[in-house]
Each structure stands twice: as C-alpha cells, then as structure tokens.
Scaffold this motif. Structure first.
Motif, PDB file in Angstrom:
ATOM      1  N   GLY A   1      92.930 -15.475 -33.636  1.00 26.13           N
ATOM      2  CA  GLY A   1      93.902 -15.246 -34.703  1.00 26.13           C
ATOM      3  C   GLY A   1      93.691 -16.198 -35.873  1.00 26.13           C
ATOM      4  O   GLY A   1      93.718 -15.784 -37.029  1.00 26.13           O
ATOM      5  N   GLN A   2      93.468 -17.471 -35.553  1.00 22.86           N
ATOM      6  CA  GLN A   2      93.282 -18.473 -36.600  1.00 22.86           C
ATOM      7  C   GLN A   2      92.031 -18.199 -37.423  1.00 22.86           C
ATOM      8  O   GLN A   2      92.051 -18.289 -38.650  1.00 22.86           O
ATOM      9  CB  GLN A   2      93.204 -19.880 -35.969  1.00 22.86           C
ATOM     10  CG  GLN A   2      94.511 -20.339 -35.350  1.00 22.86           C
ATOM     11  CD  GLN A   2      95.650 -20.386 -36.365  1.00 22.86           C
ATOM     12  OE1 GLN A   2      95.534 -20.992 -37.424  1.00 22.86           O
ATOM     13  NE2 GLN A   2      96.738 -19.705 -36.046  1.00 22.86           N
ATOM     14  N   VAL A   3      90.952 -17.856 -36.723  1.00 21.85           N
ATOM     15  CA  VAL A   3      89.696 -17.584 -37.430  1.00 21.85           C
ATOM     16  C   VAL A   3      89.856 -16.359 -38.323  1.00 21.85           C
ATOM     17  O   VAL A   3      89.409 -16.350 -39.479  1.00 21.85           O
ATOM     18  CB  VAL A   3      88.526 -17.379 -36.426  1.00 21.85           C
ATOM     19  CG1 VAL A   3      87.254 -16.977 -37.177  1.00 21.85           C
ATOM     20  CG2 VAL A   3      88.298 -18.652 -35.614  1.00 21.85           C
ATOM     21  N   MET A   4      90.535 -15.305 -37.798  1.00 25.01           N
ATOM     22  CA  MET A   4      90.726 -14.101 -38.592  1.00 25.01           C
ATOM     23  C   MET A   4      91.552 -14.416 -39.835  1.00 25.01           C
ATOM     24  O   MET A   4      91.272 -13.919 -40.919  1.00 25.01           O
ATOM     25  CB  MET A   4      91.444 -13.010 -37.756  1.00 25.01           C
ATOM     26  CG  MET A   4      90.651 -12.467 -36.575  1.00 25.01           C
ATOM     27  SD  MET A   4      88.993 -11.884 -36.963  1.00 25.01           S
ATOM     28  CE  MET A   4      89.369 -10.279 -37.611  1.00 25.01           C
ATOM     29  N   LYS A   5      92.541 -15.290 -39.656  1.00 22.14           N
ATOM     30  CA  LYS A   5      93.401 -15.672 -40.766  1.00 22.14           C
ATOM     31  C   LYS A   5      92.567 -16.377 -41.841  1.00 22.14           C
ATOM     32  O   LYS A   5      92.646 -16.056 -43.016  1.00 22.14           O
ATOM     33  CB  LYS A   5      94.476 -16.625 -40.233  1.00 22.14           C
ATOM     34  CG  LYS A   5      95.774 -16.599 -41.018  1.00 22.14           C
ATOM     35  CD  LYS A   5      96.864 -17.237 -40.159  1.00 22.14           C
ATOM     36  CE  LYS A   5      97.981 -17.821 -40.966  1.00 22.14           C
ATOM     37  NZ  LYS A   5      98.880 -18.621 -40.108  1.00 22.14           N
ATOM     38  N   GLN A   6      91.748 -17.286 -41.368  1.00 20.91           N
ATOM     39  CA  GLN A   6      90.932 -18.071 -42.294  1.00 20.91           C
ATOM     40  C   GLN A   6      89.955 -17.190 -43.077  1.00 20.91           C
ATOM     41  O   GLN A   6      89.647 -17.459 -44.231  1.00 20.91           O
ATOM     42  CB  GLN A   6      90.147 -19.120 -41.499  1.00 20.91           C
ATOM     43  CG  GLN A   6      89.290 -20.005 -42.372  1.00 20.91           C
ATOM     44  CD  GLN A   6      89.469 -21.464 -41.979  1.00 20.91           C
ATOM     45  OE1 GLN A   6      90.374 -21.835 -41.240  1.00 20.91           O
ATOM     46  NE2 GLN A   6      88.594 -22.320 -42.470  1.00 20.91           N
ATOM     47  N   THR A   7      89.461 -16.145 -42.409  1.00 20.42           N
ATOM     48  CA  THR A   7      88.472 -15.287 -43.074  1.00 20.42           C
ATOM     49  C   THR A   7      89.133 -14.078 -43.733  1.00 20.42           C
ATOM     50  O   THR A   7      88.461 -13.133 -44.128  1.00 20.42           O
ATOM     51  CB  THR A   7      87.431 -14.773 -42.067  1.00 20.42           C
ATOM     52  OG1 THR A   7      88.135 -14.101 -41.002  1.00 20.42           O
ATOM     53  CG2 THR A   7      86.612 -15.899 -41.482  1.00 20.42           C
ATOM     54  N   GLY A   8      90.438 -14.090 -43.826  1.00 20.79           N
ATOM     55  CA  GLY A   8      91.136 -12.959 -44.454  1.00 20.79           C
ATOM     56  C   GLY A   8      90.976 -11.681 -43.672  1.00 20.79           C
ATOM     57  O   GLY A   8      90.955 -10.588 -44.235  1.00 20.79           O
ATOM     58  N   GLY A   9      90.819 -11.804 -42.366  1.00 15.54           N
ATOM     59  CA  GLY A   9      90.713 -10.609 -41.511  1.00 15.54           C
ATOM     60  C   GLY A   9      89.373  -9.914 -41.599  1.00 15.54           C
ATOM     61  O   GLY A   9      89.199  -8.825 -41.069  1.00 15.54           O
ATOM     62  N   LYS A  10      88.425 -10.527 -42.292  1.00 16.31           N
ATOM     63  CA  LYS A  10      87.174  -9.826 -42.530  1.00 16.31           C
ATOM     64  C   LYS A  10      86.080 -10.154 -41.516  1.00 16.31           C
ATOM     65  O   LYS A  10      85.014  -9.555 -41.526  1.00 16.31           O
ATOM     66  CB  LYS A  10      86.670 -10.121 -43.951  1.00 16.31           C
ATOM     67  CG  LYS A  10      87.559  -9.480 -44.994  1.00 16.31           C
ATOM     68  CD  LYS A  10      87.052  -9.693 -46.389  1.00 16.31           C
ATOM     69  CE  LYS A  10      87.200 -11.161 -46.800  1.00 16.31           C
ATOM     70  NZ  LYS A  10      86.773 -11.390 -48.191  1.00 16.31           N
ATOM     71  N   ALA A  11      86.315 -11.167 -40.685  1.00 16.98           N
ATOM     72  CA  ALA A  11      85.293 -11.526 -39.700  1.00 16.98           C
ATOM     73  C   ALA A  11      85.206 -10.442 -38.636  1.00 16.98           C
ATOM     74  O   ALA A  11      86.209  -9.841 -38.265  1.00 16.98           O
ATOM     75  CB  ALA A  11      85.647 -12.853 -39.049  1.00 16.98           C
ATOM     76  N   ASN A  12      83.998 -10.185 -38.179  1.00 15.40           N
ATOM     77  CA  ASN A  12      83.809  -9.207 -37.107  1.00 15.40           C
ATOM     78  C   ASN A  12      84.401  -9.786 -35.827  1.00 15.40           C
ATOM     79  O   ASN A  12      83.928 -10.815 -35.343  1.00 15.40           O
ATOM     80  CB  ASN A  12      82.313  -8.941 -36.952  1.00 15.40           C
ATOM     81  CG  ASN A  12      82.012  -7.977 -35.829  1.00 15.40           C
ATOM     82  OD1 ASN A  12      82.523  -8.136 -34.722  1.00 15.40           O
ATOM     83  ND2 ASN A  12      81.193  -6.995 -36.122  1.00 15.40           N
ATOM     84  N   PRO A  13      85.432  -9.143 -35.286  1.00 18.03           N
ATOM     85  CA  PRO A  13      86.155  -9.726 -34.154  1.00 18.03           C
ATOM     86  C   PRO A  13      85.253 -10.017 -32.954  1.00 18.03           C
ATOM     87  O   PRO A  13      85.449 -11.020 -32.258  1.00 18.03           O
ATOM     88  CB  PRO A  13      87.195  -8.661 -33.790  1.00 18.03           C
ATOM     89  CG  PRO A  13      87.272  -7.744 -34.946  1.00 18.03           C
ATOM     90  CD  PRO A  13      85.982  -7.840 -35.676  1.00 18.03           C
ATOM     91  N   GLN A  14      84.275  -9.157 -32.759  1.00 16.46           N
ATOM     92  CA  GLN A  14      83.385  -9.362 -31.608  1.00 16.46           C
ATOM     93  C   GLN A  14      82.575 -10.650 -31.759  1.00 16.46           C
ATOM     94  O   GLN A  14      82.465 -11.441 -30.825  1.00 16.46           O
ATOM     95  CB  GLN A  14      82.459  -8.161 -31.485  1.00 16.46           C
ATOM     96  CG  GLN A  14      82.078  -7.875 -30.059  1.00 16.46           C
ATOM     97  CD  GLN A  14      81.151  -6.666 -29.986  1.00 16.46           C
ATOM     98  OE1 GLN A  14      81.158  -5.802 -30.862  1.00 16.46           O
ATOM     99  NE2 GLN A  14      80.348  -6.612 -28.945  1.00 16.46           N
ATOM    100  N   SER A  15      82.043 -10.884 -32.984  1.00 18.08           N
ATOM    101  CA  SER A  15      81.281 -12.111 -33.213  1.00 18.08           C
ATOM    102  C   SER A  15      82.174 -13.335 -33.035  1.00 18.08           C
ATOM    103  O   SER A  15      81.766 -14.354 -32.472  1.00 18.08           O
ATOM    104  CB  SER A  15      80.696 -12.141 -34.632  1.00 18.08           C
ATOM    105  OG  SER A  15      80.105 -10.918 -34.946  1.00 18.08           O
TER     106      SER A  15
END
Lengths: 95, 492
Positions: B467-481
C-alpha cells in the motif's frame, strides 16, 4: 337441436338484448324453427369437403404498414351519448 | 416433460413438499406503424382518441383490412421460437361487452393460429438451462383503455390502443418456480427485441403476462389452477407466483379446495385477489369473423422472412463462447440485449482482448451505467474508448487500479475521449521500470524500521508495505513487481 327458455334468456343477456318474460316462449319457437331448418344440412355428407369461406375463389387482401387514417378525436366521439375532453365517458365500470 | 420432473424444485408447506406448476400467456405488442386492421397510428402517448380510425371505433359499415407487416412480425417471432408456421390461419370473433371494446368482440385467432408449437431455451442460472414448450402464437387486437379515477361516477375511455396488433404467446405448463418464470419472460423479451417484433417496453404495456399457477404434491397429477391477469413487470410476475402458490398451499393444507378462477395481483399489498367476474364472463362464443378471409401465404413468404432474420441470442451466445472463448455466463450476459452484444464486438474489433473486454464490461462498466441510469447506447463512454482502456490493461501499460481512475476521466470527457492520449498526457502509465520501483521500496523500508521488524514475524504485514509503495508511486507501480521486490528485500 333445440333450445329451452333458459337458453333463450341467456343468449339474450349475452347479446345485451332486453327480452320481456312474455316474449320468451315466442322467441324460443322462432329459434327452434330456424335450428330445425339448419338441421337439414346434417343430411348432406361433407366428409373430406373443405369448408367454403368465399363464394368466389379469392385471397385475403393485405394492407401496407402505413398510417393513412386518423379520423380525429372530435369525429370519433361526436356521436357518443357523452364525452369529455376527447374521452368517451360511460357509467363507472370497475372490476 | 421428464426434464421438469428431474429438476425437483419443491417448496415446503406445513405438511410436506409442494411443486408449483406455471404456464403463461404473454401479450406482446407487435412493432408496427399502423394497427392490425386499420391505418391508424400505433404511436404511444398521443392525446385521447387521436389515433383512432372509424374502423377502430367500430362505426357501422367499417371493414377490417389486415396489415401485412403485422403478419410478417408474427411469422418472424414464430421463426425465432423455432415454431411451426401455419400457412393457413383463421381470424375469429371473441365476443364480450366492455366499454373499451367498441366492436363488442375482439378479432383474435382461436382454432387455427398463425404459429403452432415451438420451444424456448431458458438460462435460469449460470449453470441451469431449461426448455419451455410454446403451444401457440396468435394475432389479435388490443382493446382500448378505461380510466376509472378521473371522475367519481364515470369511466373515461380512450381508444388509441384499440386495434393495435398483439401477439399472444401461450406456453406449456413447463415452468416450476418464480425464478424460471421470470427467466422465461426475460428470454422471450430478448428474442423479440432481437427480432424487432416487440419493443418489450413493460412500462408502456408492450408486454403483459397472464400467469396460470397451480400446486401439487410431487409426482401427483396437476392441481386446479388460478389465472393471474395482466401482470405488467417481470419482478411482479415472480412475486405474484410466490404469493399465489403460498395461498393455494395454505388452503389445501387446511383441507380446502382451490376454485378455478381469475385473480389480480396487488403489488402494494403483496397478495392476489379474486376478480369475481360475472358467471358468464368466459362464454366468448368464438366464431370465424365473416369480414375476413383466411390468412394464407406460401413457404416462399416464410423463407424470405427467415433469410432476413438477425442472428438470435442463442446463436450469438454460442458464437461468443466458441469464437471468443467466453464462459457461458459472460456470453449470456452480453447477448441479453443486442446493443450490448454489438458494443462488445466493436470493442473487440477495435483491438481489445475478448475476455478482457467481457470482464471489463460486466464487472466495471455495466455497474457504472446502472448507477448513472444509462443504457449501453446512452452511456458516456464509446466502445472504442473502453476498448482502448482494456488494451492498455492487457498490455500492462496501466494497472487495473489506474484503469478505474481512467474510466472516471473518460466518463467525464464524453464520447470523443481518447484514453491513449489521456494516459500519456497525465503520465498514468504503469511503472514497470524495476529501478524506479526499487527506489520507492527502499525508501519505505528505510523509513519504517519498526514495521520491517514486525513484518518478519507477521508476513501479512506485506500488504501494508505494498500500500505504501503504491501510494508513493501514485498507484502506477506494477503490483506484481512491488510484491516480488518487497518479499525479497524483507526476506519473507
């Protein structure tokens, strides 16, 4: 085949024709006379004969699906005993 | 039908199981410009008595002339029901008196209907399919409309509907539950809408049902039935069947008998009531209408209509399953309305993966349409735009989560929106670049040493990090990676 007086009253009622009690025997006689005429037809053997629906061999005419006819509400209701705002009005009928 | 016996759908009474047996008469308004026997318009919502010819008003000397298109529509519907088409049929008079029936009789077909036996295949649930026999389909005139609440003493009569063509479709008593009955009507409606023979608009009265309901102990002969007249919505059909079956079961279990009668469903009270019709109400004294010759046509007439039929829902569903690899349920949902099926196929033509497109429509877009009160046609997103969104998800250009943000933007932007351009302009592409994701992961790990310790003991903490990483990347990070990187770096 013949009809009894109850049947005469019933037919009259279904056709919404008011028939006085004293007219019933007379009407019964007339109807039974007609029925006995018609019964003569039973003596003809019609086995395998198609019913004749028209004297001349003709097919039913079909109409194209176009709107060609609207009398107009005024013309439709003009002869009604009662009408209001383009509706026919009749004594209240609710099931 | 043995299939019916095999699919036991009993309901519990106080003294054991009961089976409901249902047959239906559907009255479907034929789509045509003019009426069955006159040249007056069928248009809905006109001023009272303005769509009435002197034929419809039954003025003396007026004669009926049949509308060729109505005949064709009945044949098309018969073909859609895989039914026997009768090359010769006869119009009869059904005699009764009512103020909205100016002729004193309805022109209908009694002994020789235009369409004979057919069959409808009905998907009741995702896994259950039943076959419902159609006994016949015949053409008849609609009556006018009586309005009883405009005056305390008078009924008001409008003949605009008088003479409009109806198809009465009579089913066999093959239905065994309210759910099956609803599914059957829904399927008939879908078939007729595909064919263009009835618009199926229940709010305007284009489709009405008379429902015959009886109950019996499993395996016993048919019970006495009651007919519930004029039910005008699919939901009410289901409710009416359920309350009527309960009523009959209660009577029989109390030692009573069912009277064969006509009843009305009152949705407000959730009950059916006897109509207490006059005793001779059903003496219709049918006889052939002397104003009309028998209706006759040849096989060439039928063949020409058959050649022009559109692909029907069953065939379309089978094709969606075989050509696009869709599951039966998904294919069934997409073919319910022809417009929806067309929309889906346009998305595929525009380049979307078929399964992705089906999922997106069913799980995302239809919900939005429903919520906004839109149909597939009036909805604000074009098939091309939805196709673009699905294509980007499939190609991993955007994540599923971003797709939901994207549809919001496209929804607002309207039918000409280009999702490809929007994603570029707003930098919504998914970050698949491992370096960038890794930087974000490292930053979160470095900033939360306490959580890192906790995660080692409790691996479900991983979700928090994601959740934190997705937040930091604006939801654009590939969740699997993100998942993979976090797991390896946290050692879980």
């Amino acid at each position: 085949m013949s009809v009894d007086q109850a049947t005469v009253r019933r037919i009259a009622h279904l056709a919404r024709i008011a028939v006085k009690d004293e007219d019933v025997p007379h009407l019964q006689q007339e109807l039974n006379a007609i029925l006995s005429f018609v019964e003569d037809l039973n003596s003809v053997d019609v086995e395998g004969v198609e019913p004749m629906t028209s004297v001349v061999p003709m097919k039913m005419a079909l109409r194209r699906d176009v709107v060609t006819d609207h009398a107009g509400a005024a013309a439709v209701v003009v002869n009604a005993p009662q009408h209001e705002d383009q509706f026919f009005t009749v004594p209240k009928v609710v099931e | 039908m043995t299939a019916a016996a095999a699919r036991a759908k009993y309901i519990k009474g106080a003294t054991g199981d009961w089976e409901i047996v249902i047959g239906m008469e559907i009255h479907a308004q034929v789509t045509s410009l003019s009426k069955l026997f006159s040249g007056a318009s069928t248009g809905f919502g006109a001023a009272p008595n303005s769509h009435v010819s002197l034929v419809d008003a039954a003025m003396p000397g007026m004669l009926p002339v049949i509308n060729e298109e109505c005949v064709k529509q009945a044949v098309r519907t018969g073909l859609g029901l895989k039914a026997q088409i009768n090359h010769r049929s006869v119009f009869d008079r059904k005699n009764y008196f009512y103020p909205d029936l100016p002729q004193g009789y309805q022109i209908s077909q009694f002994k020789y209907p235009i369409v004979g036996e057919g069959e409808v295949i009905v998907d009741v649930t995702a896994t259950e399919q039943i076959r419902v026999g159609v006994e016949r389909l015949h053409l008849e005139q609609d009556a006018g409309k009586s309005i009883h609440d405009m005056s305390a003493t008078m009924s008001f009569v409008d003949l605009n509907r008088s003479g409009v063509a109806l198809m009465e479709i009579v089913s066999r008593p093959d239905l065994r539950s309210a759910e099956e009955a609803r599914a059957y009507v829904t399927k008939l409606r879908t078939i007729m809408r595909y064919l263009g023979t009835c618009d199926g608009d229940m709010e305007k009265g284009s489709l009405r049902a008379d429902v015959n309901v009886s109950v019996r102990r499993p395996g016993e002969p048919l019970g006495t039935r009651c007919e519930i007249k004029n039910v005008n919505s699919i939901r009410f059909i289901g409710q009416a069947i359920e309350v009527e079956a309960r009523r009959q079961i209660a009577i029989i279990e109390d030692g009573g008998k069912i009277n064969q009668e006509t009843r009305l469903f009152d949705p407000g009270r959730g009950e059916t009531r006897s109509m207490r019709s006059k005793e001779e109400a059903h003496d219709y004294r049918y006889f052939p209408d002397p104003d009309l010759l028998p209706l006759e046509f040849d096989q060439a007439f039928v063949d020409a209509l058959a050649a022009d039929l559109p692909e029907l829902p069953d065939a379309k569903k089978a094709r969606f399953m075989s050509d696009y690899g869709l599951a039966s349920y998904d294919a069934g949902v997409l073919v319910m309305e022809r417009e929806t099926a067309d929309y889906f196929e346009e998305m595929v033509r525009e380049g979307a993966d078929p399964k992705g497109a089906a999922n997106w429509l069913i799980n995302e877009y239809f919900g939005r349409l429903n919520k906004g009160g839109f149909t597939i046609e009036s909805g604000p997103v074009s098939a091309k735009a939805n196709s673009a969104i699905v294509q980007m998800v499939t190609a991993n250009t955007i994540s599923g989560k971003i797709a939901k943000d994207l549809i919001e933007i496209v929804w607002e932007a309207g039918r000409n929106a280009d999702p490809f351009a929007i994603v570029k302009e707003r930098g919504m592409e998914q970050v698949t670049d491992t370096g960038a994701i890794e930087a974000a992961v490292d930053a979160i790990i470095a900033g939360n040493p306490d959580k890192v310790e906790q995660a080692k003991a409790k691996p479900t903490m991983l979700g928090w990090f994601v959740g934190q990483v997705m937040k930091q990347t604006g939801g654009k990070a590939n969740p699997q990676s993100v998942n993979e990187l976090l797991k390896s770096k946290l050692g879980i």
